[in-house]
Design a protein around this motif. Structure first.
Motif, PDB file in Angstrom:
ATOM      1  N   ALA A   1     -33.190  25.582  23.046  1.00 43.85           N
ATOM      2  CA  ALA A   1     -32.244  24.591  22.530  1.00 43.85           C
ATOM      3  C   ALA A   1     -31.788  23.631  23.625  1.00 43.85           C
ATOM      4  CB  ALA A   1     -31.040  25.300  21.916  1.00 43.85           C
ATOM      5  N   GLN A   2     -31.544  24.155  24.821  1.00 43.41           N
ATOM      6  CA  GLN A   2     -31.087  23.274  25.896  1.00 43.41           C
ATOM      7  C   GLN A   2     -32.171  22.266  26.286  1.00 43.41           C
ATOM      8  OE1 GLN A   2     -28.241  22.744  26.826  1.00 43.41           O
ATOM      9  NE2 GLN A   2     -28.357  21.648  28.760  1.00 43.41           N
ATOM     10  N   ASN A   3     -33.421  22.706  26.270  1.00 47.92           N
ATOM     11  CA  ASN A   3     -34.508  21.753  26.523  1.00 47.92           C
ATOM     12  C   ASN A   3     -34.505  20.645  25.472  1.00 47.92           C
ATOM     13  OD1 ASN A   3     -35.665  22.890  28.831  1.00 47.92           O
ATOM     14  ND2 ASN A   3     -37.731  22.783  27.978  1.00 47.92           N
ATOM     15  N   ALA A   4     -34.313  21.023  24.214  1.00 46.54           N
ATOM     16  CA  ALA A   4     -34.293  20.042  23.129  1.00 46.54           C
ATOM     17  C   ALA A   4     -33.111  19.093  23.274  1.00 46.54           C
ATOM     18  CB  ALA A   4     -34.231  20.749  21.774  1.00 46.54           C
ATOM     19  N   ALA A   5     -31.961  19.621  23.682  1.00 47.56           N
ATOM     20  CA  ALA A   5     -30.775  18.782  23.854  1.00 47.56           C
ATOM     21  C   ALA A   5     -30.985  17.755  24.958  1.00 47.56           C
ATOM     22  CB  ALA A   5     -29.561  19.652  24.164  1.00 47.56           C
ATOM     23  N   THR A  28     -25.712  14.725  21.185  1.00 46.79           N
ATOM     24  CA  THR A  28     -25.788  16.104  20.722  1.00 46.79           C
ATOM     25  C   THR A  28     -24.437  16.787  20.879  1.00 46.79           C
ATOM     26  OG1 THR A  28     -26.380  17.063  22.878  1.00 46.79           O
ATOM     27  CG2 THR A  28     -28.198  16.272  21.502  1.00 46.79           C
ATOM     28  N   VAL A  29     -24.249  17.845  20.115  1.00 50.69           N
ATOM     29  CA  VAL A  29     -23.132  18.764  20.336  1.00 50.69           C
ATOM     30  C   VAL A  29     -23.524  20.114  19.748  1.00 50.69           C
ATOM     31  CG1 VAL A  29     -21.881  18.159  18.198  1.00 50.69           C
ATOM     32  CG2 VAL A  29     -20.639  19.137  20.144  1.00 50.69           C
ATOM     33  N   TYR A  30     -23.269  21.162  20.519  1.00 47.88           N
ATOM     34  CA  TYR A  30     -23.561  22.509  20.041  1.00 47.88           C
ATOM     35  C   TYR A  30     -22.474  22.964  19.068  1.00 47.88           C
ATOM     36  CZ  TYR A  30     -27.307  23.275  23.439  1.00 47.88           C
ATOM     37  OH  TYR A  30     -28.484  23.209  24.131  1.00 47.88           O
ATOM     38  N   ILE A  31     -22.864  23.783  18.092  1.00 49.44           N
ATOM     39  CA  ILE A  31     -21.938  24.284  17.081  1.00 49.44           C
ATOM     40  C   ILE A  31     -21.943  25.810  17.097  1.00 49.44           C
ATOM     41  CG2 ILE A  31     -21.278  24.242  14.655  1.00 49.44           C
ATOM     42  CD1 ILE A  31     -21.128  21.507  15.950  1.00 49.44           C
ATOM     43  N   GLY A  32     -21.056  26.384  17.919  1.00 49.65           N
ATOM     44  CA  GLY A  32     -20.936  27.834  17.957  1.00 49.65           C
ATOM     45  C   GLY A  32     -20.332  28.388  16.686  1.00 49.65           C
ATOM     46  N   GLY A  33     -19.624  27.537  15.930  1.00 50.17           N
ATOM     47  CA  GLY A  33     -19.005  27.958  14.683  1.00 50.17           C
ATOM     48  C   GLY A  33     -20.003  28.447  13.650  1.00 50.17           C
ATOM     49  N   ILE A  34     -21.271  28.237  13.890  1.00 44.65           N
ATOM     50  CA  ILE A  34     -22.288  28.710  12.956  1.00 44.65           C
ATOM     51  C   ILE A  34     -22.285  30.241  12.914  1.00 44.65           C
ATOM     52  CG2 ILE A  34     -24.366  29.021  14.379  1.00 44.65           C
ATOM     53  CD1 ILE A  34     -24.157  26.842  11.216  1.00 44.65           C
ATOM     54  N   ARG A  35     -21.680  30.874  13.943  1.00 41.18           N
ATOM     55  CA  ARG A  35     -21.583  32.336  13.973  1.00 41.18           C
ATOM     56  C   ARG A  35     -20.337  32.856  13.257  1.00 41.18           C
ATOM     57  NH1 ARG A  35     -22.681  31.093  19.128  1.00 41.18           N
ATOM     58  NH2 ARG A  35     -20.648  31.792  19.886  1.00 41.18           N
ATOM     59  N   ALA A  54     -28.691  33.297  13.223  1.00 41.68           N
ATOM     60  CA  ALA A  54     -28.410  31.967  13.765  1.00 41.68           C
ATOM     61  C   ALA A  54     -27.499  32.091  14.984  1.00 41.68           C
ATOM     62  CB  ALA A  54     -27.755  31.098  12.699  1.00 41.68           C
ATOM     63  N   VAL A  55     -27.998  31.664  16.138  1.00 35.11           N
ATOM     64  CA  VAL A  55     -27.226  31.763  17.386  1.00 35.11           C
ATOM     65  C   VAL A  55     -26.191  30.649  17.462  1.00 35.11           C
ATOM     66  CG1 VAL A  55     -27.394  31.917  19.900  1.00 35.11           C
ATOM     67  CG2 VAL A  55     -29.287  32.731  18.480  1.00 35.11           C
ATOM     68  N   PHE A  56     -26.612  29.433  17.134  1.00 33.10           N
ATOM     69  CA  PHE A  56     -25.716  28.268  17.110  1.00 33.10           C
ATOM     70  C   PHE A  56     -26.449  27.112  16.459  1.00 33.10           C
ATOM     71  CE2 PHE A  56     -27.399  28.823  21.498  1.00 33.10           C
ATOM     72  CZ  PHE A  56     -28.392  27.871  21.451  1.00 33.10           C
ATOM     73  N   GLY A  57     -25.707  26.070  16.157  1.00 32.59           N
ATOM     74  CA  GLY A  57     -26.305  24.848  15.642  1.00 32.59           C
ATOM     75  C   GLY A  57     -26.292  23.767  16.702  1.00 32.59           C
ATOM     76  N   LEU A  58     -27.023  22.698  16.446  1.00 31.97           N
ATOM     77  CA  LEU A  58     -27.057  21.552  17.362  1.00 31.97           C
ATOM     78  C   LEU A  58     -27.146  20.275  16.533  1.00 31.97           C
ATOM     79  CD1 LEU A  58     -27.268  20.620  20.390  1.00 31.97           C
ATOM     80  CD2 LEU A  58     -29.747  20.534  20.024  1.00 31.97           C
ATOM     81  N   CYS A  59     -26.128  19.452  16.617  1.00 33.59           N
ATOM     82  CA  CYS A  59     -26.155  18.135  15.975  1.00 33.59           C
ATOM     83  C   CYS A  59     -26.992  17.191  16.818  1.00 33.59           C
ATOM     84  CB  CYS A  59     -24.739  17.577  15.851  1.00 33.59           C
ATOM     85  SG  CYS A  59     -23.675  18.477  14.714  1.00 33.59           S
TER      86      CYS A  59
END
Length: 273
Positions: A139-143, A153-160, A178-183
């Motif tokens: 995910a970090q590579n993609a970001a 981008t912004v990570y979404i830890g709330g997906i947990r 699902a570990v997290f989301g990424l906008c």
């Protein structure tokens, strides 16, 4: 902002050191990172998603097991459902592409079954940790790749917060969570996002051995820097970093449902032995 000095000042609230190493575009991109929470509705160019996944798959992966997957969500109704589960975060609904990064042990289970080989090791905590790390690195590579394309981008830890419901919406098989989301999308130019200062390096960089007590001065200094940042950005956050962070861990309620994560993971097929 491309000036190394200004980037370092923004990241630390001061100039922490004078780098003698020649600067480059990769360093500029990394130090320019900021979380974007307001997006245009513009669609991404064709091939963007696939390019981001190519960048993700170029990340390191333990033993080449590739224990991660990602679900690309572009359907508006599904984004709205995920937004509700993640604490009603509006940017999930705004963004044209929402990526849900998965720790995925189902693929290895499937491969082992197809060869008539047992997969007892998948039941252990180590494999869960490995899959979570693999998903995070990808995910970090993609970001980073997205930001190099002028996307935000912004990570979404709330997906947990509600992992079981997320699994149902995304049709996740057993042993996938699902570990997290990424906008991912184009930042709204009318909403400026600043680079948030981080802790001084003396708080996170330990030489040879870890020294917890030595961090006190660095943390105190950072508290002053972040309070100024909150004020400048007109952020409705009371107190300093230490106060804010302590409040986030003060009660089980602050976990927003994630206190049940082990139970839910067991239900999703992770034994975590």
């Amino acid at each position: 902002m491309t000036n190394p000095t200004e980037l370092l000042r923004s990241r630390y609230g001061e100039i922490p050191f004078n780098p003698e190493i020649a600067w480059n575009d990769s360093l500029t991109a990394l130090l320019s990172h900021r979380s974007i929470r307001s997006y245009l509705s513009d669609s991404l160019p064709a091939g963007t998603l696939e390019l981001l996944i190519a960048a993700a798959q170029s990340a390191s992966t333990s033993s080449n097991l590739q224990t991660w997957s990602v679900v690309a969500v572009e359907d508006q109704q599904r984004k709205e459902e995920l937004s509700k589960l993640a604490g009603n975060q509006a940017h999930i609904k705004q963004v044209p592409l929402f990526l849900v990064w998965l720790a995925d042990l189902a693929r290895l289970s499937y491969v082992a079954d197809s060869r008539g080989i047992s997969h007892d090791a998948l039941e252990y905590l180590e494999m869960f940790v490995m899959a979570t790390i693999d998903a995070t690195l990808a995910a970090q590579n993609a970001a980073v790749a997205a930001e190099s394309l002028a996307l935000g981008t912004v990570y979404i830890g709330g997906i947990r917060n509600r992992p079981q419901e997320v699994a149902e919406i995304l049709n996740l098989p057993s042993s996938v969570y699902a570990v997290f989301g990424l906008c991912v999308g184009y930042p709204n130019p009318e909403v400026e996002a600043a680079i948030k200062p981080r802790l001084p390096q003396s708080a996170v960089l330990h030489r040879e051995t870890y020294k917890l007590a030595d961090q006190e001065e660095a943390i105190t200094h950072y508290n002053d820097i972040i309070k100024d940042f909150y004020t400048e950005q007109k952020m409705n956050i009371s107190g300093d970093w230490s106060e804010h962070s302590a409040q986030r861990i003060a009660t089980v309620e602050s976990l927003k449902g994630r206190d049940r994560l082990r139970e839910v993971l067991n239900n999703l097929g992770f034994k975590l032995l």
